[in-house]
Write a protein that holds these residues in place. Structure first.
Motif, mmCIF file in Angstrom:
data_model
loop_
_atom_site.group_PDB
_atom_site.id
_atom_site.type_symbol
_atom_site.label_atom_id
_atom_site.label_comp_id
_atom_site.label_asym_id
_atom_site.label_seq_id
_atom_site.Cartn_x
_atom_site.Cartn_y
_atom_site.Cartn_z
ATOM 1 N N ILE A 1 0.786 -1.056 0.002
ATOM 2 C CA ILE A 1 0.118 -0.173 0.025
ATOM 3 C C ILE A 1 0.904 1.079 0.143
ATOM 4 N N PHE A 2 2.059 0.974 0.293
ATOM 5 C CA PHE A 2 2.955 2.433 0.407
ATOM 6 C C PHE A 2 3.902 2.414 -0.796
ATOM 7 N N LYS A 3 4.126 1.282 -1.377
ATOM 8 C CA LYS A 3 5.132 1.218 -2.494
ATOM 9 C C LYS A 3 4.529 1.358 -3.924
ATOM 10 N N ASP A 4 3.440 0.810 -4.016
ATOM 11 C CA ASP A 4 2.735 0.702 -5.594
ATOM 12 C C ASP A 4 1.669 1.868 -5.504
ATOM 13 N N LYS A 5 1.427 2.101 -6.789
ATOM 14 C CA LYS A 5 0.441 3.341 -6.977
ATOM 15 C C LYS A 5 -0.749 2.438 -6.993
ATOM 16 N N LEU A 6 -1.152 1.847 -5.955
ATOM 17 C CA LEU A 6 -2.350 1.316 -5.582
ATOM 18 C C LEU A 6 -3.625 2.018 -5.752
ATOM 19 N N TYR A 7 -3.658 3.112 -5.289
ATOM 20 C CA TYR A 7 -4.779 4.033 -5.328
ATOM 21 C C TYR A 7 -5.427 4.326 -6.672
ATOM 22 N N LYS A 8 -4.524 4.655 -7.608
ATOM 23 C CA LYS A 8 -4.869 5.063 -8.987
ATOM 24 C C LYS A 8 -5.489 3.560 -9.549
ATOM 25 N N GLU A 9 -5.033 2.251 -9.166
ATOM 26 C CA GLU A 9 -5.482 1.274 -9.828
ATOM 27 C C GLU A 9 -7.085 0.854 -9.274
ATOM 28 N N LEU A 10 -7.513 1.202 -8.368
ATOM 29 C CA LEU A 10 -8.657 0.999 -7.650
ATOM 30 C C LEU A 10 -9.726 2.030 -8.391
ATOM 31 N N ASN A 11 -10.615 1.480 -9.283
ATOM 32 C CA ASN A 11 -11.574 2.236 -10.050
ATOM 33 C C ASN A 11 -13.028 1.955 -9.400
ATOM 34 N N ASP A 12 -13.124 1.507 -8.361
ATOM 35 C CA ASP A 12 -14.324 1.562 -7.615
ATOM 36 C C ASP A 12 -14.485 2.794 -6.641
ATOM 37 N N ASP A 13 -15.845 3.084 -6.443
ATOM 38 C CA ASP A 13 -16.409 3.961 -5.260
ATOM 39 C C ASP A 13 -16.619 2.856 -4.170
ATOM 40 N N PHE A 14 -16.069 2.997 -3.092
ATOM 41 C CA PHE A 14 -16.486 2.016 -2.137
ATOM 42 C C PHE A 14 -17.291 2.525 -1.227
ATOM 43 N N ASN A 15 -18.297 1.964 -0.714
ATOM 44 C CA ASN A 15 -19.144 2.283 0.460
ATOM 45 C C ASN A 15 -18.672 2.013 1.891
ATOM 46 N N LEU A 16 -17.648 1.128 1.914
ATOM 47 C CA LEU A 16 -16.951 0.932 3.140
ATOM 48 C C LEU A 16 -15.422 0.701 3.009
ATOM 49 N N ILE A 17 -14.720 1.056 3.737
ATOM 50 C CA ILE A 17 -13.294 0.938 3.473
ATOM 51 C C ILE A 17 -12.584 0.561 4.969
ATOM 52 N N PHE A 18 -12.268 -0.477 5.137
ATOM 53 C CA PHE A 18 -11.879 -1.213 6.745
ATOM 54 C C PHE A 18 -10.088 -0.976 6.403
ATOM 55 N N ILE A 19 -9.585 -0.378 7.524
ATOM 56 C CA ILE A 19 -7.942 -0.352 7.527
ATOM 57 C C ILE A 19 -7.755 -1.003 8.730
ATOM 58 N N ASP A 20 -6.777 -2.051 8.644
ATOM 59 C CA ASP A 20 -6.488 -2.887 9.859
ATOM 60 C C ASP A 20 -5.042 -3.094 9.767
ATOM 61 N N ALA A 21 -4.299 -1.921 9.892
ATOM 62 C CA ALA A 21 -2.669 -1.840 9.734
ATOM 63 C C ALA A 21 -2.173 -2.422 10.737
ATOM 64 N N PRO A 22 -0.723 -2.897 10.853
ATOM 65 C CA PRO A 22 -0.192 -3.452 11.925
ATOM 66 C C PRO A 22 -0.444 -2.171 13.009
ATOM 67 N N PHE A 23 -0.238 -2.485 14.287
ATOM 68 C CA PHE A 23 -0.433 -1.561 15.240
ATOM 69 C C PHE A 23 0.746 -0.775 15.272
ATOM 70 N N LYS A 24 1.796 -0.842 14.858
ATOM 71 C CA LYS A 24 3.066 -0.106 14.902
ATOM 72 C C LYS A 24 2.902 0.833 13.675
ATOM 73 N N GLU A 25 2.188 0.735 12.724
ATOM 74 C CA GLU A 25 2.072 1.391 11.576
ATOM 75 C C GLU A 25 1.859 3.046 11.962
ATOM 76 N N LYS A 26 2.728 3.860 11.337
ATOM 77 C CA LYS A 26 2.355 5.478 11.655
ATOM 78 C C LYS A 26 1.514 6.362 10.589
ATOM 79 N N LYS A 27 1.682 5.465 9.375
ATOM 80 C CA LYS A 27 1.465 6.307 8.215
ATOM 81 C C LYS A 27 -0.044 6.128 7.792
ATOM 82 N N ILE A 28 -0.808 6.328 8.932
ATOM 83 C CA ILE A 28 -2.308 6.087 8.473
ATOM 84 C C ILE A 28 -2.878 7.471 7.882
#
Length: 187
Positions: A106-133
């Motif tokens: 999620i941090f190195k790829d251009k993931l967001y540009k590849e996602l072409n859907d409008d989502f109703n719900l986005i769930f983010i369950d990053a590692p607890f140590k992740e600070k780039k939320i």
């Protein structure tokens, strides 16, 4: 770990053998779905929703949503040890036609540009140590990935004090020991 509601209620989900991955506990998962289904602060039904499951691990959240009649879930995961388990869970439960699995960092790829859907719900369950939320939230906003009235659910360590600036309206907050759940959407 099992599916706690919907058409697949009671089915088991395969888990990783290593301790690197932190699967979403049933109590927390049940609490999230209770708030999503019964809150009067927002109205984003799971049924027929498009869902983005970031840091999806073995897929317990997204699979639970599919069991509750979500239209489709896009799983994003890059840890090889759980990707195989995620794929096995999807196949075991015969959900392949309702899933997209993106093997992306999620941090190195251009993931967001590849996602072409409008989502109703986005769930983010990053590692607890992740600070780039905040970076993730900003990329979601910048790429218009959340539908109007859509919800972002963020699972964090209870001690974290995230600052979302004006990008995110915190609607509800629940604290469960070491983890907290933040529900919100855009202003």
């Amino acid at each position: 770990m099992r599916i706690i509601g919907g058409d697949l209620k009671g089915q088991k989900i395969l888990l990783p053998k290593d301790s690197t991955t932190r699967p979403l506990k049933d109590l927390v998962k049940e609490s999230i779905f209770n708030v999503l289904n019964h809150s009067n602060k927002f109205s984003t039904p799971i049924e027929n929703s498009l869902i983005l499951d970031l840091f999806s691990g073995v897929g317990s959240f997204g699979i639970e949503a599919l069991s509750r009649k979500a239209k489709e879930v896009t799983f994003v995961e890059n840890y090889p040890n759980v990707l195989d388990i995620l794929e096995k869970n999807i196949d075991k439960l015969k959900l392949r036609q309702k899933c997209k699995v993106l093997k992306k960092d999620i941090f190195k790829d251009k993931l967001y540009k590849e996602l072409n859907d409008d989502f109703n719900l986005i769930f983010i369950d990053a590692p607890f140590k992740e600070k780039k939320i905040e970076l993730i939230i900003n990329n979601i906003k910048k790429n218009n990935l959340l539908k109007k009235n859509g919800i972002i659910v963020l699972h964090r360590h209870a001690s974290y004090k995230d600052d979302f600036g004006d990008a995110f309206n915190v609607i509800d907050y629940k604290n469960y020991g070491i983890s907290k759940i933040i529900f919100g959407n855009y202003f």
